[in-house]
Motif scaffolding. Structure first.
Motif, short mmCIF file in Angstrom:
data_model
loop_
_atom_site.label_atom_id
_atom_site.label_comp_id
_atom_site.label_asym_id
_atom_site.label_seq_id
_atom_site.Cartn_x
_atom_site.Cartn_y
_atom_site.Cartn_z
N ARG A 136 -29.98 79.84 29.27
CA ARG A 136 -29.34 80.93 28.51
C ARG A 136 -27.84 80.72 28.45
NH1 ARG A 136 -28.85 86.09 31.97
NH2 ARG A 136 -27.51 84.54 32.97
N LEU B 78 -34.09 79.49 33.67
CA LEU B 78 -33.89 80.20 32.40
C LEU B 78 -32.46 80.68 32.25
CD1 LEU B 78 -37.08 82.44 31.97
CD2 LEU B 78 -36.57 80.23 30.93
N ALA B 79 -31.86 81.17 33.35
CA ALA B 79 -30.47 81.65 33.29
C ALA B 79 -29.53 80.51 32.91
CB ALA B 79 -30.07 82.24 34.64
N TYR C 254 -34.49 86.35 28.27
CA TYR C 254 -34.34 86.22 29.72
C TYR C 254 -34.66 87.55 30.41
CZ TYR C 254 -32.29 85.84 34.32
OH TYR C 254 -32.11 85.87 35.68
N VAL D 162 -32.67 80.06 24.86
CA VAL D 162 -33.03 81.20 25.69
C VAL D 162 -31.99 82.29 25.46
CG1 VAL D 162 -33.33 82.08 28.04
CG2 VAL D 162 -34.17 79.80 27.45
#
Length: 412
Positions: free
Chosen positions: A82, A78-79, A93, A88
């Motif tokens: 993002r 996810l990071a 997050y 995202v």
């Protein structure tokens, strides 16, 4: 074939120890050994692994990889998305990170922060559980511990949703064959988790509007007219206001970290009709604005950027509620303070009162489904002329505040 044998040995201090060793061969012919302190655990694992080998769902890595490892790997994914701007946001997050790190695989740092916010100290996470041992029952027991700790139905569902996505990512990396969090239901008492909508009365809104000035007054009226969320309001640009068509387009929002993104769902992209009075006020606001190009924000901060909602609440809206309460008390009238989101409820409740069709209300509100609209706002009544309905509603927002409040009290 899987076999279990007892292993005995002596420690350096001469103490006797024993363990139960499970030995088996996977579908590829590779030998594996797993050690257990209790025979019953070894037997339970033999039953499980035998079934996995036969059905082709055995994953060797699952015996050494924990739920915490799966969570860490998913958060890294996810990071990365993002940082690359791939749907995202920072807000999303941090929300998922909080759900996973406060409850599923807690870290001391997150756990302490969460306890300060919710006063719930949760020690029932499953971070240390091996993926090979993470069954539907383990997830179900985790759900029950969440509920027993006082975590609400909606929050529990969101936590399990984040866990399920983390485990699905592990499935995609061939660490698991089946996602054990799939189809784990969260139920509560009748009515628990439902959102009871209580919009402010027309009299209370009138009292507040009588005390509002400048940009705040326009923002309150627009929110009470169009039902836009605060995050959507701060993303509105002049190109979104169609003065000739008489409608406002919503296609974006600004999160708590001042990142601009798309709406909460596809249904959030919508056009909302505005009354003649609201359009006239917006036109006057535009004429007085320093920046009025198509891409300029309708409600910018002093530097032309996005407004900060927390700052707005602290410096403008809560003082407005106090001023309205003081004014009402001075005049011998009742006033019940309300929060900013109640302006959205006010708009939607008036649409219902005016007779808009349920599907129309869903569309104007930007709800993801009709079920959401009906569960929160009840039965609706039909109407065909949307613009006329907005004009019928506008006196509640643009009329004489004192007279409106008097009329409302007389009707009681």
């Amino acid at each position: 074939m899987a076999t279990i044998t007892k292993r005995k040995w002596k420690t350096s201090k001469g103490e006797e120890r024993e363990a139960w060793v499970l030995a088996f061969t996977d579908a590829a012919g590779k030998r594996h050994k797993e050690q257990f302190e209790k025979k019953r655990d070894a037997e339970a694992r033999r039953t499980e692994v035998t079934h996995q080998v036969v059905t082709g769902t055995y994953r060797a890595e699952a015996a050494s990889t924990t739920v915490d490892d799966a969570v860490t790997d998913y958060l890294k994914l996810l990071a990365g998305r993002r940082d690359r701007g791939e749907h995202v946001t920072e807000h999303y997050y941090r929300t998922v990170e909080g759900q996973l790190r406060n409850y599923v695989a807690p870290t001391e740092e997150h756990r302490l922060k969460q306890s300060e916010k919710t006063r719930i100290i949760f020690d029932g996470g499953i971070g240390t559980v091996k993926l090979s041992q993470c069954t539907a029952k383990v997830v179900g027991d985790f759900r029950d511990r969440l509920r027993d700790a006082g975590v609400g139905v909606v929050t529990t569902r969101r936590i399990l949703g984040s866990l399920s996505r983390a485990l699905q990512h592990a499935v995609g990396n061939d660490l698991l064959a089946v996602n054990p969090a799939t189809n784990i239901r969260v139920t509560g008492k009748r009515g628990e988790g439902s959102k009871k909508v209580t919009p402010p009365s027309k009299a209370d809104l009138a009292i507040a509007l009588a005390q509002a000035r400048g940009s705040l007054a326009v923002r309150v009226r627009l929110s009470a007219s169009s039902g836009v969320r605060a995050s959507e309001l701060y993303a509105v640009r002049w190109k979104h206001v169609a003065f000739n068509a008489g409608e406002l387009t919503i296609d974006g929002r600004v999160d708590a970290y001042k990142n601009e993104d798309t709406t909460k769902s596809v249904a959030g992209i919508r056009q909302v009709p505005l009354s003649s009075a609201m359009l006239a006020e917006l036109l006057a606001w535009k004429e007085a604005a320093k920046k009025k190009e198509a891409d300029d924000l309708v409600f910018p901060n002093t530097k032309g950027g996005f407004l900060d909602h927390k700052n707005i609440l602290k410096r403008e809206f809560r003082p407005l509620m106090k001023a309205a309460a003081a004014k009402a008390k001075e005049e011998g009238r009742k006033f019940k303070p309300f929060n900013w989101h109640a302006l959205r409820h006010f708009a939607i409740s008036l649409w219902i009162e005016a007779g808009l069709q349920p599907k129309t209300v869903q569309t104007f509100a930007g709800h993801s489904s009709l079920a959401v609209t009906m569960s929160r706002y009840g039965h609706l009544f039909p109407s065909d002329t949307h613009r006329n309905v907005m004009d019928q509603i506008s006196p509640s927002i643009f009329g004489d505040g004192a007279q409106m409040a008097h009329d409302a009290e007389e009707a009681l």
